[in-house]
Scaffold this motif. Structure first.
Motif, PDB file in Angstrom:
ATOM      1  N   LYS A   6       0.852  -1.197   0.000  1.00 35.69           N
ATOM      2  CA  LYS A   6       0.000   0.000   0.000  1.00 35.69           C
ATOM      3  C   LYS A   6       0.885   1.243   0.000  1.00 35.69           C
ATOM      4  N   GLU A   7       0.399   2.310  -0.577  1.00 34.01           N
ATOM      5  CA  GLU A   7       1.155   3.565  -0.638  1.00 34.01           C
ATOM      6  C   GLU A   7       0.417   4.633   0.168  1.00 34.01           C
ATOM      7  N   ILE A   8       0.540   4.555   1.482  1.00 32.99           N
ATOM      8  CA  ILE A   8      -0.053   5.549   2.368  1.00 32.99           C
ATOM      9  C   ILE A   8       1.094   6.396   2.895  1.00 32.99           C
ATOM     10  N   ASP A   9       1.137   7.661   2.471  1.00 34.54           N
ATOM     11  CA  ASP A   9       2.215   8.562   2.862  1.00 34.54           C
ATOM     12  C   ASP A   9       1.819   9.366   4.092  1.00 34.54           C
ATOM     13  N   LEU A  10       2.818   9.731   4.880  1.00 31.00           N
ATOM     14  CA  LEU A  10       2.626  10.580   6.046  1.00 31.00           C
ATOM     15  C   LEU A  10       3.393  11.867   5.827  1.00 31.00           C
ATOM     16  N   GLU A  11       2.697  12.992   5.923  1.00 30.52           N
ATOM     17  CA  GLU A  11       3.331  14.306   5.784  1.00 30.52           C
ATOM     18  C   GLU A  11       3.155  15.057   7.098  1.00 30.52           C
ATOM     19  N   VAL A  12       4.267  15.460   7.704  1.00 33.69           N
ATOM     20  CA  VAL A  12       4.242  16.211   8.956  1.00 33.69           C
ATOM     21  C   VAL A  12       4.846  17.585   8.701  1.00 33.69           C
ATOM     22  N   ASP A  13       4.109  18.616   9.072  1.00 37.92           N
ATOM     23  CA  ASP A  13       4.548  20.006   8.922  1.00 37.92           C
ATOM     24  C   ASP A  13       4.538  20.632  10.315  1.00 37.92           C
ATOM     25  N   VAL A  25       1.848  12.637  26.316  1.00 39.32           N
ATOM     26  CA  VAL A  25       1.204  11.317  26.363  1.00 39.32           C
ATOM     27  C   VAL A  25      -0.222  11.369  25.800  1.00 39.32           C
ATOM     28  N   PRO A  26      -1.117  12.239  26.312  1.00 39.91           N
ATOM     29  CA  PRO A  26      -2.459  12.262  25.709  1.00 39.91           C
ATOM     30  C   PRO A  26      -2.449  12.702  24.243  1.00 39.91           C
ATOM     31  N   LEU A  27      -1.541  13.614  23.880  1.00 42.74           N
ATOM     32  CA  LEU A  27      -1.452  14.046  22.483  1.00 42.74           C
ATOM     33  C   LEU A  27      -1.019  12.881  21.596  1.00 42.74           C
ATOM     34  N   GLY A  28      -0.030  12.121  22.041  1.00 48.22           N
ATOM     35  CA  GLY A  28       0.424  10.956  21.281  1.00 48.22           C
ATOM     36  C   GLY A  28      -0.657   9.897  21.138  1.00 48.22           C
ATOM     37  N   LEU A  29      -1.414   9.663  22.213  1.00 46.55           N
ATOM     38  CA  LEU A  29      -2.524   8.703  22.145  1.00 46.55           C
ATOM     39  C   LEU A  29      -3.584   9.166  21.150  1.00 46.55           C
ATOM     40  N   MET A  30      -3.866  10.463  21.155  1.00 44.08           N
ATOM     41  CA  MET A  30      -4.863  11.019  20.232  1.00 44.08           C
ATOM     42  C   MET A  30      -4.399  10.863  18.782  1.00 44.08           C
ATOM     43  N   ILE A  31      -3.172  11.244  18.504  1.00 41.68           N
ATOM     44  CA  ILE A  31      -2.638  11.123  17.145  1.00 41.68           C
ATOM     45  C   ILE A  31      -2.652   9.663  16.706  1.00 41.68           C
ATOM     46  N   ASN A  32      -2.247   8.751  17.599  1.00 38.99           N
ATOM     47  CA  ASN A  32      -2.249   7.330  17.289  1.00 38.99           C
ATOM     48  C   ASN A  32      -3.655   6.841  16.938  1.00 38.99           C
ATOM     49  N   GLU A  33      -4.649   7.258  17.696  1.00 39.76           N
ATOM     50  CA  GLU A  33      -6.029   6.823  17.438  1.00 39.76           C
ATOM     51  C   GLU A  33      -6.535   7.364  16.104  1.00 39.76           C
ATOM     52  N   ILE A  51      -1.816  10.856   4.794  1.00 40.02           N
ATOM     53  CA  ILE A  51      -2.190  11.338   6.118  1.00 40.02           C
ATOM     54  C   ILE A  51      -1.324  12.567   6.373  1.00 40.02           C
ATOM     55  N   THR A  52      -1.946  13.647   6.828  1.00 48.47           N
ATOM     56  CA  THR A  52      -1.195  14.879   7.078  1.00 48.47           C
ATOM     57  C   THR A  52      -1.392  15.327   8.521  1.00 48.47           C
ATOM     58  N   ILE A  53      -0.321  15.867   9.082  1.00 43.78           N
ATOM     59  CA  ILE A  53      -0.349  16.437  10.426  1.00 43.78           C
ATOM     60  C   ILE A  53       0.390  17.769  10.354  1.00 43.78           C
ATOM     61  N   LYS A  54      -0.255  18.816  10.848  1.00 40.84           N
ATOM     62  CA  LYS A  54       0.374  20.130  10.870  1.00 40.84           C
ATOM     63  C   LYS A  54       0.176  20.743  12.252  1.00 40.84           C
ATOM     64  N   PHE A  55       1.269  21.170  12.864  1.00 38.48           N
ATOM     65  CA  PHE A  55       1.218  21.828  14.170  1.00 38.48           C
ATOM     66  C   PHE A  55       1.537  23.303  14.007  1.00 38.48           C
ATOM     67  N   GLU A  56       0.845  24.120  14.776  1.00 44.40           N
ATOM     68  CA  GLU A  56       1.157  25.548  14.844  1.00 44.40           C
ATOM     69  C   GLU A  56       1.224  25.955  16.304  1.00 44.40           C
ATOM     70  N   LYS A  57       2.271  26.711  16.643  1.00 41.02           N
ATOM     71  CA  LYS A  57       2.355  27.281  17.975  1.00 41.02           C
ATOM     72  C   LYS A  57       1.523  28.553  17.984  1.00 41.02           C
ATOM     73  N   LEU A  58       0.635  28.646  18.941  1.00 42.88           N
ATOM     74  CA  LEU A  58      -0.143  29.855  19.135  1.00 42.88           C
ATOM     75  C   LEU A  58       0.445  30.572  20.353  1.00 42.88           C
ATOM     76  N   LYS A  59      -0.290  31.503  20.905  1.00 42.33           N
ATOM     77  CA  LYS A  59       0.193  32.170  22.115  1.00 42.33           C
ATOM     78  C   LYS A  59       0.234  31.134  23.239  1.00 42.33           C
ATOM     79  N   TYR A  60       1.419  30.982  23.869  1.00 44.01           N
ATOM     80  CA  TYR A  60       1.596  29.968  24.904  1.00 44.01           C
ATOM     81  C   TYR A  60       0.526  30.111  25.977  1.00 44.01           C
TER      82      TYR A  60
END
Length: 124
Positions: A6-13, A25-33, A51-60
């Motif tokens: 299968k050709e399922i690509d993962l793109e992380v930005d 830990v909860p973030l990793g569990l969520m992404i895994n699910e 599958i794409t994942i993009k993170f953005e830092k907002l105001k801490y």
């Protein structure tokens, strides 16, 4: 999980993120699910996808994550916050644990979520 043919690509930005253990830990569990759901259901009878994942830092201490796939998607009639699906319940509960909010993005093909969350203050 889908097999080697299968050709399922993962793109992380993402910028480099440093999150404490109480957040990671909860973030990793969520992404895994979410990724597991994509592979099991989103690409059912599909040999190629992304599958794409993009993170953005907002105001801490706030962060934004876009995560999704271009697979089959699921019906807009399903209320992912109030369902019998254990996986969708888990995703929603982990979002709440991170003092966050989750929305399904229906403007994209497949299943996509927009999730805001906070870094949890470390207790110890």
């Amino acid at each position: 999980m889908k097999g080697g043919d299968k050709e399922i690509d993962l793109e992380v930005d993402s910028e480099e993120l440093h999150l404490n253990l109480d957040t990671s830990v909860p973030l990793g569990l969520m992404i895994n699910e979410i990724i597991t759901n994509s592979l099991k259901y989103g690409f059912k009878n599909i040999d190629k996808g992304q599958i794409t994942i993009k993170f953005e830092k907002l105001k801490y201490p706030n962060f934004l994550m876009h995560i999704g796939d271009n697979g089959n998607g699921f019906s807009d009639k399903i209320d992912f916050r109030n369902t019998k699906s254990l996986g969708l319940k888990l995703i929603h509960m982990l979002t709440l644990q991170l003092k966050g909010n989750i929305e399904k993005d229906n403007t994209e093909n497949g299943t996509h979520y927009i999730i805001t969350f906070q870094e949890i203050e470390q207790i110890s």
